[in-house]
Motif scaffolding. Sequence first.
Motif, mmCIF file in Angstrom:
data_model
loop_
_atom_site.group_PDB
_atom_site.id
_atom_site.type_symbol
_atom_site.label_atom_id
_atom_site.label_comp_id
_atom_site.label_asym_id
_atom_site.label_seq_id
_atom_site.Cartn_x
_atom_site.Cartn_y
_atom_site.Cartn_z
ATOM 1 N N TRP A 12 -2.136 -6.762 -8.441
ATOM 2 C CA TRP A 12 -2.341 -5.568 -7.606
ATOM 3 C C TRP A 12 -3.340 -4.758 -8.250
ATOM 4 C CZ3 TRP A 12 -1.636 -4.074 -3.115
ATOM 5 C CH2 TRP A 12 -1.680 -2.495 -2.454
ATOM 6 N N SER A 13 -3.383 -4.436 -9.291
ATOM 7 C CA SER A 13 -4.061 -3.558 -9.967
ATOM 8 C C SER A 13 -4.379 -3.676 -11.713
ATOM 9 C CB SER A 13 -4.096 -2.117 -9.821
ATOM 10 O OG SER A 13 -2.748 -1.508 -10.392
ATOM 11 N N CYS A 14 -5.410 -3.328 -12.315
ATOM 12 C CA CYS A 14 -5.399 -3.286 -13.708
ATOM 13 C C CYS A 14 -5.500 -1.880 -14.290
ATOM 14 C CB CYS A 14 -6.620 -4.176 -14.165
ATOM 15 S SG CYS A 14 -6.500 -5.693 -13.497
ATOM 16 N N GLY A 15 -4.947 -1.647 -15.219
ATOM 17 C CA GLY A 15 -5.051 -0.193 -16.086
ATOM 18 C C GLY A 15 -6.377 0.096 -16.496
ATOM 19 N N SER A 55 -1.866 16.976 -12.854
ATOM 20 C CA SER A 55 -1.146 18.104 -13.621
ATOM 21 C C SER A 55 -0.082 17.564 -14.448
ATOM 22 C CB SER A 55 -0.699 18.871 -12.045
ATOM 23 O OG SER A 55 0.148 20.042 -12.965
ATOM 24 N N SER A 56 0.101 17.985 -15.597
ATOM 25 C CA SER A 56 1.133 17.416 -16.309
ATOM 26 C C SER A 56 2.360 17.873 -15.842
ATOM 27 C CB SER A 56 0.993 17.877 -17.869
ATOM 28 O OG SER A 56 0.947 19.313 -17.964
ATOM 29 N N GLN A 57 2.510 18.867 -15.107
ATOM 30 C CA GLN A 57 3.793 19.220 -14.431
ATOM 31 C C GLN A 57 4.369 18.447 -13.485
ATOM 32 O OE1 GLN A 57 3.218 23.518 -13.547
ATOM 33 N NE2 GLN A 57 3.230 24.078 -15.705
ATOM 34 N N ASP A 58 3.534 17.712 -12.774
ATOM 35 C CA ASP A 58 3.937 16.877 -11.646
ATOM 36 C C ASP A 58 4.822 15.721 -12.019
ATOM 37 O OD1 ASP A 58 1.291 16.824 -9.342
ATOM 38 O OD2 ASP A 58 3.382 16.414 -8.710
ATOM 39 N N SER A 59 5.841 15.405 -11.050
ATOM 40 C CA SER A 59 7.021 14.783 -11.469
ATOM 41 C C SER A 59 6.441 13.316 -11.323
ATOM 42 C CB SER A 59 8.178 14.991 -10.872
ATOM 43 O OG SER A 59 8.057 15.045 -9.361
ATOM 44 N N GLY A 60 5.670 12.989 -10.591
ATOM 45 C CA GLY A 60 5.406 11.346 -10.321
ATOM 46 C C GLY A 60 4.724 10.602 -11.555
ATOM 47 N N PHE A 61 5.358 9.566 -11.571
ATOM 48 C CA PHE A 61 4.650 8.575 -12.907
ATOM 49 C C PHE A 61 3.348 7.880 -12.367
ATOM 50 C CE2 PHE A 61 8.839 9.324 -14.418
ATOM 51 C CZ PHE A 61 8.460 9.876 -15.654
ATOM 52 N N CYS A 62 3.574 7.533 -11.042
ATOM 53 C CA CYS A 62 2.676 6.311 -10.551
ATOM 54 C C CYS A 62 1.684 6.954 -9.829
ATOM 55 C CB CYS A 62 3.452 5.230 -9.690
ATOM 56 S SG CYS A 62 5.080 4.868 -10.394
ATOM 57 N N GLY A 63 0.596 6.116 -9.672
ATOM 58 C CA GLY A 63 -0.495 6.460 -8.684
ATOM 59 C C GLY A 63 -1.702 6.988 -9.382
ATOM 60 N N VAL A 64 -1.794 7.493 -10.661
ATOM 61 C CA VAL A 64 -2.923 8.157 -11.245
ATOM 62 C C VAL A 64 -3.683 7.146 -11.932
ATOM 63 C CG1 VAL A 64 -3.667 9.720 -13.028
ATOM 64 C CG2 VAL A 64 -1.376 10.001 -11.919
ATOM 65 N N MET A 65 -3.323 6.051 -12.599
ATOM 66 C CA MET A 65 -4.201 5.101 -13.343
ATOM 67 C C MET A 65 -4.832 4.147 -12.165
ATOM 68 S SD MET A 65 -1.757 3.921 -16.336
ATOM 69 C CE MET A 65 -0.685 3.311 -15.695
#
Length: 331
Positions: free
Chosen positions: A109-112, A321-331
């Motif tokens: 699906w994707s690579c880091g 933002s480090s305050q955002d609660s989501g783990f996924c979707g950035v990388m």
Amino acid sequence: SKCSWREGCLGCRVNPRSCEPVQLRAEATLGIDWDAKVLDKHYKVKIARHVHMHESVKLAQLERNTPENLGQCLESLTQEEEVLMYCKDCTKKKGDYTETVHTKGFKIWSCGPLLVMQLKRFHSGDGASYKLHNLITFPTHLDMGEYLAGEAEGSGCNTDAAGGTEPGENEKDREPSVKTARGDQNSKAATNESQMFRTLSREITQYELYGVVNHIGCMGSGHYTSFVRRGDGSSGSCTKWYCCNDERVYEVSEEDVVSMNAYLLFYVRTDVASGSVALKDLYPPRATSSDQAVKPEEVKRRSWAPSLLKSTFSAGGGNASSQDSGFCGVM
């Protein structure tokens, strides 16, 4: 040797006076330890050179020596294959255990931001194991886009099935039907879903090689060395490769990096390599040492964070933002 490799046996002695036939397996070999006087009297070099080469030996040599490239390895990894497997629906329908042909495939699906590839250098089968010495060529600039899985089937909107305009009918004067309304909702849902799954790893698929680990030796023993790149070539800087061999570190050419000893390949995504995105932005450090470790079960239960994705792409550099609660979707 007839013994398991775990026993470290160097060979089982064959009794020369025994009349019993010696049972050999397909992967077994025979070694002859000549007495010096007998060898000098009976061994003829010219006769010994006339050895019949079995076809399996030629095939094994071809397997071990045929060069390949990293693209062929990735294509083989993601290639679909047909397998005969148990079918629950067919079994239920026929009332008896039924196996049918299924299609099995592996999709990426994707690579880091940092990509590590391990080449298959060891072969095991039929009780025998050996190292593969094939030359596998790999690029210094790699594009993973062509190996990633495509969008999910059926995510698009079919205008005909959703109640599109009939032939000869003016669309402006036509009131939207229930099907049209549902089609608009499905289209919006598909668009939102596509936006949610947009990540930097899906958008940016170019990588640069920055390190290689080599294994020199065989199955049971060997020596490890590494090649490391210094400099990224940006702003006119010079890119150099160095070999790290125990306490010795010396410069090598880029051509020397690709060798039959390569075992691990280290790639970095181009946005990270250029410095436009920092790893600390993709993996924010913890604020305090008292923070609790992330629990995998909580990560699985959390949903994707569209707001995090939006801020990431609007910034153009993944400054989440480090305050955002989501783990996924950035990388």
